[in-house]
Design a protein around this motif. Structure first.
Motif, PDB file in Angstrom:
ATOM      1  N   GLU A  66       1.080  -1.396   0.189  1.00  0.00           N
ATOM      2  CA  GLU A  66       0.441  -0.123  -0.240  1.00  0.00           C
ATOM      3  C   GLU A  66       0.583   0.839   0.192  1.00  0.00           C
ATOM      4  O   GLU A  66       0.869   2.296  -0.561  1.00  0.00           O
ATOM      5  N   ARG A  67       1.848   1.541   0.874  1.00  0.00           N
ATOM      6  CA  ARG A  67       2.711   3.075   0.627  1.00  0.00           C
ATOM      7  C   ARG A  67       4.261   1.743  -0.217  1.00  0.00           C
ATOM      8  O   ARG A  67       5.114   2.567  -0.635  1.00  0.00           O
ATOM      9  N   ASN A  68       4.199   0.833  -0.546  1.00  0.00           N
ATOM     10  CA  ASN A  68       4.720   0.760  -2.017  1.00  0.00           C
ATOM     11  C   ASN A  68       6.430   0.820  -1.609  1.00  0.00           C
ATOM     12  O   ASN A  68       7.327   1.084  -1.670  1.00  0.00           O
ATOM     13  N   GLU A  69       6.311   0.167  -0.143  1.00  0.00           N
ATOM     14  CA  GLU A  69       7.380   0.564   0.648  1.00  0.00           C
ATOM     15  C   GLU A  69       7.881  -0.740   1.126  1.00  0.00           C
ATOM     16  O   GLU A  69       7.570  -1.693   1.461  1.00  0.00           O
ATOM     17  N   LEU A  70       9.339  -0.865   1.277  1.00  0.00           N
ATOM     18  CA  LEU A  70      10.149  -2.359   0.652  1.00  0.00           C
ATOM     19  C   LEU A  70      10.870  -1.929   2.811  1.00  0.00           C
ATOM     20  O   LEU A  70      12.430  -0.757   2.652  1.00  0.00           O
ATOM     21  N   TRP A  71      11.480  -2.724   3.298  1.00  0.00           N
ATOM     22  CA  TRP A  71      12.130  -2.584   5.276  1.00  0.00           C
ATOM     23  C   TRP A  71      12.727  -3.629   4.882  1.00  0.00           C
ATOM     24  O   TRP A  71      12.746  -4.679   4.883  1.00  0.00           O
ATOM     25  N   LEU A  72      14.209  -3.027   5.277  1.00  0.00           N
ATOM     26  CA  LEU A  72      15.582  -4.187   6.102  1.00  0.00           C
ATOM     27  C   LEU A  72      15.740  -3.743   7.091  1.00  0.00           C
ATOM     28  O   LEU A  72      16.257  -2.533   7.634  1.00  0.00           O
ATOM     29  N   LEU A  73      16.253  -4.926   7.851  1.00  0.00           N
ATOM     30  CA  LEU A  73      16.533  -5.025   9.291  1.00  0.00           C
ATOM     31  C   LEU A  73      18.425  -5.468   9.326  1.00  0.00           C
ATOM     32  O   LEU A  73      18.190  -6.451   9.103  1.00  0.00           O
ATOM     33  N   VAL A  74      18.683  -4.480   9.456  1.00  0.00           N
ATOM     34  CA  VAL A  74      20.418  -4.749   9.333  1.00  0.00           C
ATOM     35  C   VAL A  74      20.902  -4.421  10.485  1.00  0.00           C
ATOM     36  O   VAL A  74      21.117  -3.442  11.137  1.00  0.00           O
ATOM     37  N   ALA A  75      21.850  -5.729  10.626  1.00  0.00           N
ATOM     38  CA  ALA A  75      22.787  -5.856  11.459  1.00  0.00           C
ATOM     39  C   ALA A  75      24.239  -4.661  11.417  1.00  0.00           C
ATOM     40  O   ALA A  75      24.561  -4.975  10.271  1.00  0.00           O
ATOM     41  N   ILE A  76      24.726  -3.607  12.019  1.00  0.00           N
ATOM     42  CA  ILE A  76      26.124  -3.327  11.132  1.00  0.00           C
ATOM     43  C   ILE A  76      26.774  -4.002  12.086  1.00  0.00           C
ATOM     44  O   ILE A  76      27.642  -4.339  13.228  1.00  0.00           O
ATOM     45  N   VAL A  77      27.881  -4.519  11.287  1.00  0.00           N
ATOM     46  CA  VAL A  77      28.850  -6.079  11.544  1.00  0.00           C
ATOM     47  C   VAL A  77      29.978  -5.166  10.304  1.00  0.00           C
ATOM     48  O   VAL A  77      31.371  -6.278  11.350  1.00  0.00           O
ATOM     49  N   GLY A  78      29.616  -4.901   9.605  1.00  0.00           N
ATOM     50  CA  GLY A  78      31.343  -3.975   9.222  1.00  0.00           C
ATOM     51  C   GLY A  78      31.636  -3.360   7.870  1.00  0.00           C
ATOM     52  O   GLY A  78      30.476  -2.282   8.267  1.00  0.00           O
TER      53      GLY A  78
END
Length: 258
Positions: A66-78
């Motif tokens: 509906e919002r034309n949105e994709l989510w990424l949950l990113v671990a900060i490792v490098g």
């Protein structure tokens, strides 16, 4: 079903620091996002990081059509993910998507159990949403080291029941996910898992002992993400399979796990 892969310049709409080691990146596009299934991932070109030569594979956390949105949950490792954590609204990410196979959310199952640990919870939110499309309320069992390491609990509660374990007992039940009392008190039709390998193997043993179908999403090290470099192979009953192309989701019956 094989979904068409595309290379797209996605626009960052929002970046939230949800934890000292994790960021939630929301992306959009000027055209409709392609069809994506839960459990798939994207390969991201990291610009502005001279040490990052290869794209970075990131699980798709959620898709809001509906919002034309994709989510990424990113671990900060490098270096690559550190650069991604610096993104701001309006920036662009070049992505190859959707990649890999996916969780088959059977809408006729009464009681699916979705188990996640650490950043492995990422693909389970979208899977939970897809179960709800078929009027099935999943159960989430999420584990972390401590209460501060639990991620996106309010989002998970939108789609099903949420049970929690922490290793230090600061939230939910103390211990590992396989020790949670819900596993002794209730029966489940199917288990879907993503997280650290020892956790997934423990859940797989539980599933085998109780004769419950179980699929796991592996997080092997990937380079190309397209099945060419053979760096992410996993030993299976069918031989060595590429996690990026033949997975990342596997039936535990296929894997040569103890």
């Amino acid at each position: 079903m094989e979904l068409q892969k595309k290379i797209l310049d996605l626009t960052v709409s929002q970046v939230d620091r949800v934890h000292e080691r994790y960021v939630l990146i929301k992306l959009t596009h000027n055209e409709q996002l392609p069809e994506i299934a839960p459990g798939q991932f994207v390969e991201i070109r990291v610009d502005g990081s001279p040490q990052t030569f290869l794209r970075r594979p990131i699980s798709i956390h959620f898709v809001d059509y509906e919002r034309n949105e994709l989510w990424l949950l990113v671990a900060i490792v490098g270096k690559g993910t550190q650069q991604m954590a610096k993104l701001k609204a309006g920036d662009t990410l070049n992505c190859v998507l959707p990649l890999g196979n996916f969780f088959h959310c059977n809408f006729f199952e009464d009681k699916p159990l979705l188990v996640g640990g650490g950043v492995g919870v990422a693909p389970l939110l979208f899977a939970g949403k897809e179960f709800c499309v078929g009027n099935t309320k999943p159960t989430f069992l999420l584990g972390a080291r401590s209460a501060k390491d639990l991620l996106q609990l309010d989002e998970f509660r939108k789609y099903g029941r949420v049970f929690v374990t922490t290793e230090d007992g600061s939230a939910g039940e103390k211990g590992f996910v396989t020790q949670h009392t819900v596993l002794q008190q209730e029966e489940f039709d199917h288990i879907f898992v993503c997280g650290p390998t020892p956790m997934m193997k423990a859940v797989a043993r539980y599933a085998r002992e109780h004769n419950i179908p179980c699929h796991v999403s592996l997080e092997n090290m990937m380079a190309c993400g397209l099945g060419a470099c053979l760096c992410c192979v996993e030993k299976t009953k069918w031989g060595n399979l590429r996690v990026c192309e033949d997975g990342p989701v596997f039936d535990i019956k296929e894997l040569l796990w103890e």
